[in-house]
Design an enzyme around this catalytic site. Structure first.
Site, short mmCIF file in Angstrom:
data_model
loop_
_atom_site.label_atom_id
_atom_site.label_comp_id
_atom_site.label_asym_id
_atom_site.label_seq_id
_atom_site.Cartn_x
_atom_site.Cartn_y
_atom_site.Cartn_z
N LYS A 181 0.85 -1.20 0.00
CA LYS A 181 0.00 0.00 0.00
C LYS A 181 0.89 1.25 0.00
O LYS A 181 2.10 1.18 0.19
CB LYS A 181 -0.91 0.01 1.22
CG LYS A 181 -1.68 -1.28 1.46
CD LYS A 181 -2.87 -1.45 0.54
CE LYS A 181 -3.62 -2.73 0.92
NZ LYS A 181 -4.72 -3.05 0.04
C1 LIG Z 1 -5.57 -4.08 0.73
C2 LIG Z 1 -7.03 -4.07 0.64
C3 LIG Z 1 -7.85 -4.42 1.72
C4 LIG Z 1 -7.33 -4.87 3.06
O1 LIG Z 1 -6.32 -5.77 2.98
P1 LIG Z 1 -5.51 -6.33 4.25
O2 LIG Z 1 -4.50 -7.19 3.59
O3 LIG Z 1 -6.48 -7.10 5.07
O4 LIG Z 1 -4.93 -5.20 5.01
C5 LIG Z 1 -9.21 -4.30 1.57
N1 LIG Z 1 -9.76 -3.87 0.42
C6 LIG Z 1 -9.02 -3.52 -0.65
C7 LIG Z 1 -9.70 -3.01 -1.87
C8 LIG Z 1 -7.63 -3.63 -0.58
O5 LIG Z 1 -6.88 -3.30 -1.65
#
Ligand SMILES: *Cc1c(COP(=O)(O)O)cnc(C)c1O
Length: 370
Positions: A181
């Site tokens: 992210k």
């Molecule tokens: C990254 C992401 C999440 C959450 O991901 P985690 O790996 O649980 O932190 C949720 N929704 C979207 C659209 C994502 O890209």
């Protein structure tokens, strides 16, 4: 030259902040958590922040705290990461997939409206790839049908819609900090909301149902261990401080890609400017022209990987996943057409001009083999 798909951006400042926590007596539920929660809530422009151990656990708490359960339907895109639908399924509610706009790759409001039934309780507005979902239209639909709105802002920290940051539009919103992210805490997530009662519930539920006012072993309701450790919070605080610098770097990497790949006739490039929006670049995703198929795309992906270039199909639609087959028979023409031909290229803050040139060369060589 191997180039990964993504790479976190960690400096000495992050390493020092994490090390300082390790020298302290408190490794969980300490001062860094409070500081990170306040910083993220302030950043999103709302009152409350609840740190959790992933974006997925944050979305789960939002679904449950908003009273969504068995027999309820929640409208969500299929063209997104599976966590959005899983959070709905954990509470035995039904994800109902709506199709997307082919330009922004976010929910198409007309398709959302068409998916509403008497059982619809909520809209999960996902800001895919850091482009804000069309919040005016979605909030208007929600108001007319008395639906709650959860923002999945896990890919969109710092994105703005009509001059306002995402995370402040819905009843609650979630950011995520996995290492791919825009900012990372290793693993982690943050719920933000204006609603004090909702925040209190979710804060208790992330810690086994224990309210702050209660004794250590007094559990009022069924809860979870969704706590976010102090080490992660310290890392997140430094990353958040560096966010505007990092988002600027990502924008310029995207612009460089678009310059280098402009005029490649086989490719549809991502839009650099979406009206009324400021994008927070999450991934750089190109699309093969309409005449290509998923097989072409998969062959191209394999070619890039053989040459050491990280890439991935973003997204594999949720309604076509093996784990969805038993309960979703959705037919989503735009999602299916787009998802068959998308390919995410290496994208991270410090991706250099020489690396972008190499990706472009290999990509074009790969296109010639199709
Ligand atoms: C990254 C992401 C999440 C959450 O991901 P985690 O790996 O649980 O932190 C949720 N929704 C979207 C659209 C994502 O890209």
């Amino acid at each position: 030259m191997n180039i990964p798909l993504s790479q976190p951006d960690i400096t000495e400042a992050e390493i020092e902040a994490v090390t300082a926590v390790l020298r302290s007596p408190q490794l969980s539920l300490g001062p860094r958590l409070v500081e990170f929660e306040q910083a993220m809530a302030g950043f999103a422009g709302v009152r409350h922040g609840i740190g959790v151990n992933s974006g997925t656990s944050g979305l789960h708490l939002c679904v449950r705290a908003l009273g969504i359960g068995e027999g309820d339907e929640v409208i969500v895109p299929s063209f997104t990461f599976i966590a959005a639908a899983n959070a709905i399924r954990y509470e035995r509610a039904m994800p109902v997939f709506a199709d997307i706009d082919p330009l922004t790759l976010n929910l198409d409001p007309a398709q959302v409206e068409a998916a509403i039934t008497p059982r619809t309780r909520a809209i999960m507005a996902v800001h895919n790839f850091g482009i804000p979902a069309p919040m005016d239209a979605l909030l208007d639909i929600a108001a007319r049908h008395r639906l709650v709105v959860i923002e999945d802002a896990c890919e969109a920290i710092g994105a703005e819609y009509r001059g306002r940051r995402v995370g402040s539009f819905g009843h609650a919103a979630v950011f995520a900090f996995y290492p791919n992210k825009q900012i990372t805490t290793g693993e982690g997530g943050m719920i933000v909301t204006r609603d004090a009662a909702l925040a209190a519930k979710m804060r208790a539920w992330r810690n086994q149902g224990r309210y702050d006012s209660a004794d250590w072993l007094q559990h009022e309701e069924l809860g979870y261990n969704y706590r976010l450790p102090e080490i992660n919070c310290a890392l997140g605080l430094v990353q958040l401080r560096r966010l505007s610098e990092m988002l600027a770097a990502r924008s310029s990497v995207a612009a460089m890609y678009n310059r280098v790949l402009a005029g490649v006739p086989e490719l549809i490039l991502p839009v650099l400017d979406v009206p009324e929006s400021r994008q927070s670049w999450f991934v750089y995703v190109v699309r093969l022209a309409d005449r290509f198929t998923a097989q072409h795309r998969d062959r191209l992906a394999a070619y890039l990987q053989e040459q050491g270039i990280g890439c991935a199909r973003y997204f594999a639609p949720i309604h076509r996943q093996p784990s969805s087959r038993a309960w979703s028979a959705a037919h989503l023409p735009v999602t299916e057409a787009v998802a068959a031909r998308t390919l995410a290229l290496p994208f991270f803050n410090r991706l250099g001009e020489d690396q972008i040139a190499r990706v472009a060369d290999v990509l074009q060589a790969g296109l010639r083999t199709l």
